[in-house]
Motif scaffolding. Structure first.
Motif, PDB file in Angstrom:
ATOM      1  N   THR A   1     -11.494  -4.244  -3.901  1.00 18.84           N
ATOM      2  CA  THR A   1     -12.250  -3.001  -4.538  1.00 18.84           C
ATOM      3  C   THR A   1     -13.383  -2.922  -5.356  1.00 18.84           C
ATOM      4  O   THR A   1     -14.088  -2.111  -4.831  1.00 18.84           O
ATOM      5  CB  THR A   1     -11.283  -2.163  -5.566  1.00 18.84           C
ATOM      6  OG1 THR A   1      -9.874  -1.984  -4.652  1.00 18.84           O
ATOM      7  CG2 THR A   1     -11.332  -0.914  -6.017  1.00 18.84           C
TER       8      THR A   1
ATOM      9  N   GLU B   1      -6.290   2.848  -5.099  1.00 23.48           N
ATOM     10  CA  GLU B   1      -7.079   1.298  -3.130  1.00 23.48           C
ATOM     11  C   GLU B   1      -8.206   2.830  -3.392  1.00 23.48           C
ATOM     12  O   GLU B   1      -8.896   2.132  -3.231  1.00 23.48           O
ATOM     13  CB  GLU B   1      -5.679   2.018  -2.502  1.00 23.48           C
ATOM     14  CG  GLU B   1      -4.933   0.800  -2.152  1.00 23.48           C
ATOM     15  CD  GLU B   1      -5.911  -0.423  -2.113  1.00 23.48           C
ATOM     16  OE1 GLU B   1      -6.522  -0.420  -0.970  1.00 23.48           O
ATOM     17  OE2 GLU B   1      -5.101  -1.435  -3.127  1.00 23.48           O
TER      18      GLU B   1
ATOM     19  N   PHE C   1      -2.367   0.632  -4.642  1.00 28.38           N
ATOM     20  CA  PHE C   1      -1.187  -0.602  -4.540  1.00 28.38           C
ATOM     21  C   PHE C   1      -0.279  -0.438  -5.416  1.00 28.38           C
ATOM     22  O   PHE C   1       0.031  -0.627  -6.851  1.00 28.38           O
ATOM     23  CB  PHE C   1      -2.756  -1.589  -4.943  1.00 28.38           C
ATOM     24  CG  PHE C   1      -1.858  -3.606  -5.330  1.00 28.38           C
ATOM     25  CD1 PHE C   1      -0.533  -3.541  -4.739  1.00 28.38           C
ATOM     26  CD2 PHE C   1      -1.570  -3.883  -5.608  1.00 28.38           C
ATOM     27  CE1 PHE C   1      -0.391  -5.108  -3.916  1.00 28.38           C
ATOM     28  CE2 PHE C   1      -1.348  -5.103  -6.505  1.00 28.38           C
ATOM     29  CZ  PHE C   1      -0.099  -5.503  -5.387  1.00 28.38           C
TER      30      PHE C   1
ATOM     31  N   HIS D   1       1.191  -0.944  -0.104  1.00 25.36           N
ATOM     32  CA  HIS D   1       0.001  -0.178  -0.090  1.00 25.36           C
ATOM     33  C   HIS D   1       0.677   1.493   0.006  1.00 25.36           C
ATOM     34  O   HIS D   1       1.886   1.266   1.031  1.00 25.36           O
ATOM     35  CB  HIS D   1      -0.459  -0.533   0.862  1.00 25.36           C
ATOM     36  CG  HIS D   1      -1.566   1.038   1.465  1.00 25.36           C
ATOM     37  ND1 HIS D   1      -2.027   1.664   2.817  1.00 25.36           N
ATOM     38  CD2 HIS D   1      -2.145   2.271   1.006  1.00 25.36           C
ATOM     39  CE1 HIS D   1      -2.275   2.715   2.857  1.00 25.36           C
ATOM     40  NE2 HIS D   1      -2.427   2.849   2.035  1.00 25.36           N
TER      41      HIS D   1
END
Length: 460
Positions: free
Chosen positions: A322, A186, A297, A160
Motif C-alpha cells: 500500500t 485497501e 483487507f 479482499h
C-alpha cells in the motif's frame, strides 16, 4: 529510522527512512526498486538482528544528536560490542525470530478484480508477499457473497472485502455472526457514478426518479454513498429508484444491455464503460466524500488467533504494498502488473487512467485528478462508526448500537499502528477523526445524533 535500518550508522536518522528499511530515504528506496521491490536483505536472521538492535538504540539514544556523537567517537563495531555486554542481543534476536516465524507460509487470499484490490493483487507479482516470508496465491473471485462464503468456510485464509463487510459478518447480517477483523484499508476514494450515454442530459439527480442503479453489494460503501447522494438530492433510495446488487465485472454488460441506467462502482468499472463507449462519468466518489474508505483487507478472528505470525506477515506485506501504491510515480508500473487476465483482466490504458488520475470522462473531455484513487492502509475506527450509522439509517441494523465497541472490535487500529511504527511508517496518533460528507460534518463521538439528523431514512 526504519525498523530494519542499521542502527550503528551515524549518518542515518532514527525517525526517517524507507518502508522496507534498507535505504536512507524513500527516494533511495525507489531508485533501488527494480521490478518494484527492493533486493532481499542478506538473511532473515540479519533482519531480526536489525530489529532488535534498532529497538535498543532507540531506547538508549532517543535523540539523533546523542546517538551520532556516540557512534562517531567510538565507531560502530565498538558500539555494538559495548551494547552486547549490557544487553543480550543474540538471545533477544533468537527469541524474536522464533516468535516471528509464520505458522503457515502457503496462504490463499481471495479478491474481486477491481482496482480497489490493488495492494492485495500487486503484492503477488511484485514480490511483497515473498519479501515477508510468505507464498501467497491470490484467487480471483466472482462476487462478494462468494468471497464472504469462501473466507468463512476457510477456503481462503484472508480476503479482499468491502470495508463494511467484516462489520456485517461480525454482526451476523446476511450470514451467521462470525468475528472478523480489518487490519488494513485497501483504498480510499476510487469509485464513481457512471450513467448510460442516453442520460447525458440528465445531470440533475432530481430527474433520476424511476431509474435503475447497480451497486456491488448491500454492505458496501457504494450502497451507502449512492443512498447518501440520492437522499441529499431529495430522492428516497428505497422508493424513488431501484437499487440492484450486481457483481462489478458484470456491470458494464448490464449497462450496455439497458438493464440498468447507471451504477456507483469501482473506477476501473466506470472507466471500462467509458472505454467501451456505453457510459460517462457523472461524478467521482471523492466529490461526495473526499478520503472515504472503500475496500479492506480482512480475516477471521480464528485465523488471527491460530496463526498470528502468518497474519502479521500478511498485514506487513499489504501495508508495504500500500505504501508503494500510494506513490504517483509507481502507478503506471502497477497498472501493467495487475492488468493480466488472472488479475483484473483489463486494458492497461483503462487501469492507467484510474491509477494516474488522468482520464477520459466519456463526454469528450479529459480530466486530471491525481487523488481520484489513493492508498492509505490505516483502519480509522471513525470510518467504521460512520458505516454503522448508515446501516442504522437504512434499517440494516435496529435497536441500540454500541458504535465504539463494534468499531474497535473489527477495525484493528491499535495493532496496525504498532505494526506500521515497526515498519518505519508514521501512523496517526488517534484512531478517530471528523470528516465531511457532502459538506455535512460527521462527529464520531455523536453517532446517534448524526443518524437522527437525516430527514430521509428508513423509519424503524
Amino acid at each position: 529510522m526504519s525498523t530494519f535500518d542499521n542502527p550503528f550508522d551515524p549518518d542515518r536518522n532514527l525517525r526517517a527512512g524507507c518502508a522496507c528499511g534498507q535505504h536512507r530515504s524513500a527516494a533511495e528506496h525507489d531508485q533501488a526498486a527494480t521490478a518494484l521491490r527492493c533486493e532481499p536483505i542478506e538473511s532473515e536472521e540479519k533482519r531480526y538482528e536489525g530489529v532488535v538492535a534498532s529497538a535498543v538504540m532507540r531506547a538508549m539514544f532517543p535523540q539523533d544528536v546523542a546517538r551520532r556523537a556516540f557512534l562517531k567517537s567510538v565507531g560502530a563495531s565498538t558500539a555494538l560490542a559495548a551494547l552486547s555486554q549490557f544487553f543480550p542481543l543474540r538471545t533477544a534476536t533468537e527469541a524474536f525470530a522464533a516468535t516471528g516465524a509464520p505458522e503457515k507460509k502457503d496462504l490463499k487470499v481471495g479478491f474481486i478484480p477491481i482496482t480497489c484490490a490493488t495492494p492485495i493483487i500487486m503484492a503477488a507479482p511484485l514480490g511483497f508477499y515473498s519479501k515477508h516470508g510468505l507464498n501467497v496465491e491470490v484467487v480471483k473471485t466472482a462476487g462478494w457473497a462468494v468471497v464472504r462464503d469462501k473466507t468463512i468456510n476457510k477456503e481462503y485464509d484472508a480476503a479482499h472485502m468491502l470495508a463494511p463487510m467484516p462489520i456485517a459478518i461480525s454482526l451476523g447480517l446476511g450470514a451467521n455472526a462470525i468475528p472478523f477483523a480489518v487490519p488494513a484499508i485497501e483504498n480510499i476514494n476510487g469509485q464513481g457514478i457512471t450513467l448510460a450515454m442516453k442520460h447525458k442530459d440528465k445531470r440533475d439527480p432530481k430527474d433520476w426518479k424511476g431509474m435503475k442503479f447497480a451497486i456491488p453489494f448491500d454492505y458496501s460503501m457504494h450502497n451507502y454513498l449512492l443512498r447518501y447522494y440520492l437522499a441529499e438530492h431529495g430522492l428516497d433510495p428505497d422508493t424513488d429508484v431501484q437499487l440492484r446488487s450486481v457483481p462489478p465485472p458484470e456491470m458494464v454488460a448490464n449497462l450496455r444491455a439497458d438493464n440498468i441506467d447507471g451504477f456507483l462502482a469501482p473506477d476501473n468499472i466506470c472507466q471500462r464503460a467509458i472505454y467501451d463507449g456505453v457510459g460517462f462519468m457523472h461524478i467521482l466518489s471523492k466529490e461526495i466524500w473526499d478520503g472515504h474508505p472503500c475496500c479492506s483487507f480482512a480475516a477471521s478472528r480464528e485465523f488471527i488467533t491460530t496463526a498470528p505470525n502468518s497474519f502479521a506477515a500478511l498485514t506487513r506485506a499489504i501495508v508495504d504494498a500500500t505504501a508503494y501504491a500510494s506513490k504517483a510515480e509507481n502507478r503506471k508500473q502497477i497498472a501493467e502488473a495487475i492488468a493480466p487476465a488472472n488479475y483484473i483482466n483489463a486494458p492497461v490504458t483503462v487501469l492507467e487512467q484510474v491509477l494516474t488520475g488522468t482520464y477520459a470522462d466519456g463526454l469528450g473531455g479529459v480530466k486530471t485528478d491525481p487523488k481520484r484513487v489513493d492508498f492509505d492502509p490505516f483502519p480509522w475506527q471513525s470510518f467504521a462508526v460512520w458505516m454503522l450509522t448508515q446501516m442504522k439509517r437504512w434499517g440494516q441494523i435496529k435497536g441500540d448500537v454500541d458504535y465504539k465497541a463494534i468499531a474497535e472490535q473489527v477495525y484493528l487500529a491499535t495493532d496496525t499502528k504498532k505494526l506500521m511504527t515497526e515498519m518505519g511508517l508514521s501512523p496517526p496518533a488517534s484512531a478517530y477523526k471528523s470528516f465531511a460528507v457532502m459538506g455535512k460534518t460527521f462527529d464520531p463521538a455523536k453517532p446517534e445524533d448524526y443518524v437522527a439528523s437525516f430527514k430521509i431514512r428508513k423509519q424503524s
